[in-house]
Design an enzyme around this catalytic site. Structure first.
Site, short mmCIF file in Angstrom:
data_model
loop_
_atom_site.label_atom_id
_atom_site.label_comp_id
_atom_site.label_asym_id
_atom_site.label_seq_id
_atom_site.Cartn_x
_atom_site.Cartn_y
_atom_site.Cartn_z
N LYS A 13 9.14 -4.03 3.84
CA LYS A 13 7.91 -4.81 3.74
C LYS A 13 6.91 -4.17 2.78
CE LYS A 13 3.99 -6.33 6.50
NZ LYS A 13 3.22 -6.10 7.72
N LYS A 38 0.21 -1.56 2.51
CA LYS A 38 -0.94 -0.94 1.83
C LYS A 38 -0.90 0.57 1.95
CE LYS A 38 -3.90 -1.91 5.86
NZ LYS A 38 -5.07 -2.64 6.33
N LYS A 90 7.34 4.21 12.71
CA LYS A 90 6.32 5.18 12.30
C LYS A 90 6.67 6.60 12.76
CE LYS A 90 2.60 1.83 11.87
NZ LYS A 90 1.29 1.34 12.36
#
Length: 333
Positions: free
Chosen positions: A198, A201, A115
């Site tokens: 991956k 959302k 991140k």
């Protein structure tokens, strides 16, 4: 004999994907039969990336997530469903556990590093760094025996065990060491157009993810546009290195049907990719339309949803207070 305890949580940061469903959600009904389940809506975790919209928008996403919980089989008469921020014990234990967590081990978390790289031009919140400590508090508060997670969260669960053992070594067996539940199939669904990463959302490319509340037309377009390969003749075979796109679709179909991937390879032997995708689409729509019908039924009854959260918070506080008092007493003795 009392049931073992299972804890799981989902952030209300966006609509759930078929990846979330295949990873753990499709087993929630099964879990409720075996365990006392705590289903947490992790709104505090969602603040690691500050929402750009109003608080009302977050409230709406909380209710959306709750309605999806219910539509995917969570029964509030059998399980405890609650909002994380409504149970103050989570943040209190988080601070205590931060004194038993080390900078080095937190900085090695692959999700944190990922991140940080993803947001190189933005300031990094301290909460993003200490996220696993709050996750540890979430789980350890309830003396959790089992935690179902996707493969990307496995490292965090291992750290939860490390923190709990570190505390127990000093003060005795206060915390239960949780065990990890990973789906044999479907624990890591990949992005449709980039099956090397991956499905998420929060992906900026919406065509990479199929959301549980997507329209039929949107699902059809996304699935038919999903990456396959140029094999001639086409070969529906699981080979995640040479055929990552087809392998990902096989995993999704296996997770939705319960069929072994090896059996699906035989079933679709010598079939075209278009025929394979059409077969997957039929199964996918059957699952999603059932969820959506239930979702819209629950989502319109706001009073019922708030009643679930109120009762869930009361029950969660009763359970979590036992552990927190035990921790505070041992620290103050």
């Amino acid at each position: 004999m009392s049931k073992s305890i299972l804890f799981t949580g989902v952030q209300p940061s966006g609509f759930l994907t078929i990846g979330n469903y295949c990873g753990t959600i499709n087993r929630w009904t099964e879990f409720q039969k075996k365990y006392l389940c705590f289903f947490c809506i992790s709104d505090l975790h969602a603040l690691t990336i500050l929402p750009k919209k109003s608080k009302e928008s977050l409230n709406n996403r909380i209710l959306d997530t709750l309605a999806l919980y219910l539509s995917c089989g969570v029964d509030p008469s059998k399980s405890i469903i609650f909002l994380q921020s409504n149970v103050y014990q989570h943040t209190q234990l988080h601070w205590i556990l931060s004194n038993f967590s080390y900078f080095g081990e937190l900085s090695r978390m692959t999700q944190f590093k990922y991140k940080v790289n993803l947001n190189q031009n933005s300031p990094i919140n301290l909460s993003l760094f200490s996220y696993p400590i709050l996750m540890a508090a979430d789980i350890l508060l309830y003396q959790t025996n089992f935690v179902p997670v996707g493969l990307d969260q496995k490292q965090h669960l291992e750290l939860v065990g490390t923190i709990a053992r570190r505390f127990n070594k000093r003060y005795g067996n206060i915390f239960t060491i949780p065990s990890i539940i990973l789906n044999n199939v479907g624990f890591k669904i990949m992005a449709l157009q980039n099956p090397m990463k991956k499905m998420s959302k929060s992906d900026n490319n919406l065509n990479n993810s199929i959301f549980l509340l997507d329209s039929i037309d949107s699902i059809r377009i996304k699935l038919y546009k999903s990456l396959t390969d140029s094999s001639n003749p086409p070969e529906v075979k699981y080979d995640q290195y040479n055929k990552p796109g087809i392998s990902n679709l096989l995993v999704i179909l296996s997770s939705l049907t319960g069929k072994k991937i090896s059996d699906l390879e035989i079933e679709f032997n010598k079939c075209t990719y278009q025929y394979f995708k059409k077969s997957l689409l039929d199964i996918l729509l059957e699952v999603i339309l059932k969820i959506q019908k239930s979702y819209f039924f629950f989502r319109k009854d706001i009073h019922y949803l708030y009643d679930i959260l109120r009762l869930g918070a009361e029950n969660a506080r009763i359970h979590s207070e036992k552990t927190l008092c035990q921790v505070q007493n041992i620290l103050n003795s």
